[in-house]
Design a protein around this motif. Structure first.
Motif, PDB file in Angstrom:
ATOM      1  N   VAL A  54       0.933  -1.025   0.095  1.00  0.00           N
ATOM      2  CA  VAL A  54       0.043   0.137   0.333  1.00  0.00           C
ATOM      3  C   VAL A  54       0.880   1.172   0.203  1.00  0.00           C
ATOM      4  CG1 VAL A  54      -1.618   1.355   1.346  1.00  0.00           C
ATOM      5  CG2 VAL A  54      -1.820  -0.925   0.833  1.00  0.00           C
ATOM      6  N   ILE A  55       1.532   0.847   0.714  1.00  0.00           N
ATOM      7  CA  ILE A  55       2.848   2.288   0.965  1.00  0.00           C
ATOM      8  C   ILE A  55       3.535   2.528  -0.484  1.00  0.00           C
ATOM      9  CG2 ILE A  55       4.900   3.185   1.746  1.00  0.00           C
ATOM     10  CD1 ILE A  55       4.164   1.984   4.241  1.00  0.00           C
ATOM     11  N   GLY A  56       4.450   1.618  -0.913  1.00  0.00           N
ATOM     12  CA  GLY A  56       4.373   1.657  -2.488  1.00  0.00           C
ATOM     13  C   GLY A  56       3.872   2.003  -3.778  1.00  0.00           C
ATOM     14  N   ALA A  57       2.505   1.444  -3.684  1.00  0.00           N
ATOM     15  CA  ALA A  57       0.990   2.567  -4.648  1.00  0.00           C
ATOM     16  C   ALA A  57       1.107   3.329  -4.548  1.00  0.00           C
ATOM     17  CB  ALA A  57      -0.465   1.314  -4.400  1.00  0.00           C
ATOM     18  N   PHE A  58       0.804   4.171  -2.731  1.00  0.00           N
ATOM     19  CA  PHE A  58       1.249   5.467  -2.477  1.00  0.00           C
ATOM     20  C   PHE A  58       2.079   6.559  -3.174  1.00  0.00           C
ATOM     21  CE2 PHE A  58       1.506   9.274   0.952  1.00  0.00           C
ATOM     22  CZ  PHE A  58       0.618   9.811   0.373  1.00  0.00           C
ATOM     23  N   ILE A  59       3.281   5.570  -3.260  1.00  0.00           N
ATOM     24  CA  ILE A  59       4.234   6.780  -3.157  1.00  0.00           C
ATOM     25  C   ILE A  59       4.619   7.001  -5.023  1.00  0.00           C
ATOM     26  CG2 ILE A  59       6.977   6.654  -3.233  1.00  0.00           C
ATOM     27  CD1 ILE A  59       6.881   5.187  -0.742  1.00  0.00           C
ATOM     28  N   LEU A  60       4.396   6.158  -5.501  1.00  0.00           N
ATOM     29  CA  LEU A  60       4.219   6.127  -7.113  1.00  0.00           C
ATOM     30  C   LEU A  60       3.001   6.985  -7.449  1.00  0.00           C
ATOM     31  CD1 LEU A  60       5.133   4.202  -9.317  1.00  0.00           C
ATOM     32  CD2 LEU A  60       3.726   2.996 -10.080  1.00  0.00           C
ATOM     33  N   VAL A  61       1.866   6.657  -6.706  1.00  0.00           N
ATOM     34  CA  VAL A  61       0.656   7.777  -7.582  1.00  0.00           C
ATOM     35  C   VAL A  61       1.363   9.081  -7.175  1.00  0.00           C
ATOM     36  CG1 VAL A  61      -1.249   8.735  -6.709  1.00  0.00           C
ATOM     37  CG2 VAL A  61      -1.022   6.227  -7.502  1.00  0.00           C
ATOM     38  N   ALA A  62       2.395   9.700  -5.701  1.00  0.00           N
ATOM     39  CA  ALA A  62       2.142  10.645  -5.280  1.00  0.00           C
ATOM     40  C   ALA A  62       3.062  11.002  -6.421  1.00  0.00           C
ATOM     41  CB  ALA A  62       3.250  10.387  -3.662  1.00  0.00           C
ATOM     42  N   GLY A  63       4.458  10.088  -6.487  1.00  0.00           N
ATOM     43  CA  GLY A  63       5.444  10.860  -7.927  1.00  0.00           C
ATOM     44  C   GLY A  63       4.912  11.536  -8.867  1.00  0.00           C
ATOM     45  N   VAL A  64       3.944  10.119  -9.084  1.00  0.00           N
ATOM     46  CA  VAL A  64       3.003  10.693 -10.855  1.00  0.00           C
ATOM     47  C   VAL A  64       1.727  11.929 -10.802  1.00  0.00           C
ATOM     48  CG1 VAL A  64       1.731  10.149 -12.597  1.00  0.00           C
ATOM     49  CG2 VAL A  64       3.201   8.700 -11.186  1.00  0.00           C
ATOM     50  N   ILE A  65       1.815  12.572  -9.972  1.00  0.00           N
ATOM     51  CA  ILE A  65       1.045  13.922  -9.764  1.00  0.00           C
ATOM     52  C   ILE A  65       2.286  14.926  -8.809  1.00  0.00           C
ATOM     53  CG2 ILE A  65       0.004  15.064  -7.882  1.00  0.00           C
ATOM     54  CD1 ILE A  65      -1.948  12.226  -7.552  1.00  0.00           C
ATOM     55  N   ARG A  66       2.471  14.439  -8.436  1.00  0.00           N
ATOM     56  CA  ARG A  66       4.109  15.571  -8.547  1.00  0.00           C
ATOM     57  C   ARG A  66       4.536  16.244  -9.685  1.00  0.00           C
ATOM     58  NH1 ARG A  66       9.197  16.548  -8.661  1.00  0.00           N
ATOM     59  NH2 ARG A  66      10.039  18.347  -7.319  1.00  0.00           N
ATOM     60  N   PHE A  67       4.862  14.661 -10.567  1.00  0.00           N
ATOM     61  CA  PHE A  67       5.362  15.004 -11.244  1.00  0.00           C
ATOM     62  C   PHE A  67       4.520  15.964 -12.699  1.00  0.00           C
ATOM     63  CE2 PHE A  67       5.640  13.303 -16.423  1.00  0.00           C
ATOM     64  CZ  PHE A  67       7.270  13.915 -16.416  1.00  0.00           C
ATOM     65  N   VAL A  68       3.735  16.024 -12.568  1.00  0.00           N
ATOM     66  CA  VAL A  68       2.600  16.448 -13.924  1.00  0.00           C
ATOM     67  C   VAL A  68       2.117  17.796 -13.090  1.00  0.00           C
ATOM     68  CG1 VAL A  68      -0.030  16.637 -14.628  1.00  0.00           C
ATOM     69  CG2 VAL A  68       1.446  14.317 -14.386  1.00  0.00           C
ATOM     70  N   ILE A  69       2.180  18.499 -11.588  1.00  0.00           N
ATOM     71  CA  ILE A  69       2.146  19.319 -11.590  1.00  0.00           C
ATOM     72  C   ILE A  69       3.279  20.426 -11.846  1.00  0.00           C
ATOM     73  CG2 ILE A  69       1.976  20.452  -9.118  1.00  0.00           C
ATOM     74  CD1 ILE A  69      -0.033  18.421  -8.018  1.00  0.00           C
ATOM     75  N   VAL A  70       4.659  19.521 -11.708  1.00  0.00           N
ATOM     76  CA  VAL A  70       5.770  20.192 -11.923  1.00  0.00           C
ATOM     77  C   VAL A  70       6.683  20.627 -12.719  1.00  0.00           C
ATOM     78  CG1 VAL A  70       7.958  20.310 -11.512  1.00  0.00           C
ATOM     79  CG2 VAL A  70       7.182  19.552  -9.523  1.00  0.00           C
TER      80      VAL A  70
END
Length: 79
Positions: A54-70
């Motif tokens: 679950v933590i790994g999936a959360f990190i992946l989603v957070a990273g992709v969201i951060r990438f798109v925003i930046v």
């Protein structure tokens, strides 16, 4: 090519390296979780394995969201 274009390229490449670090970290958590579930049979290790997944999936989603925003911010900045 002027210095602004080069700065934009460097910034985009840094953003891509950052998302790849998020993906690498997420994969490590997912692999650890899968190994805990697969190789150990106790309820505690199963819970820990599921938590890691679950933590790994959360990190992946957070990273992709951060990438798109930046990426959008970079495009606005250098537009």
């Amino acid at each position: 090519m002027n210095s602004d274009e080069l700065a934009a390229i460097r910034t985009h490449l840094a953003n891509e390296r950052t998302v790849l670090a998020y993906v690498r970290t997420a994969l490590a958590f997912l692999a650890t979780g899968a190994a805990l579930i697969h190789f150990f049979t106790s309820p505690a290790s199963t819970f820990a394995g599921c938590s890691f997944i679950v933590i790994g999936a959360f990190i992946l989603v957070a990273g992709v969201i951060r990438f798109v925003i930046v990426r959008h911010r970079i495009n606005k900045l250098f537009a």
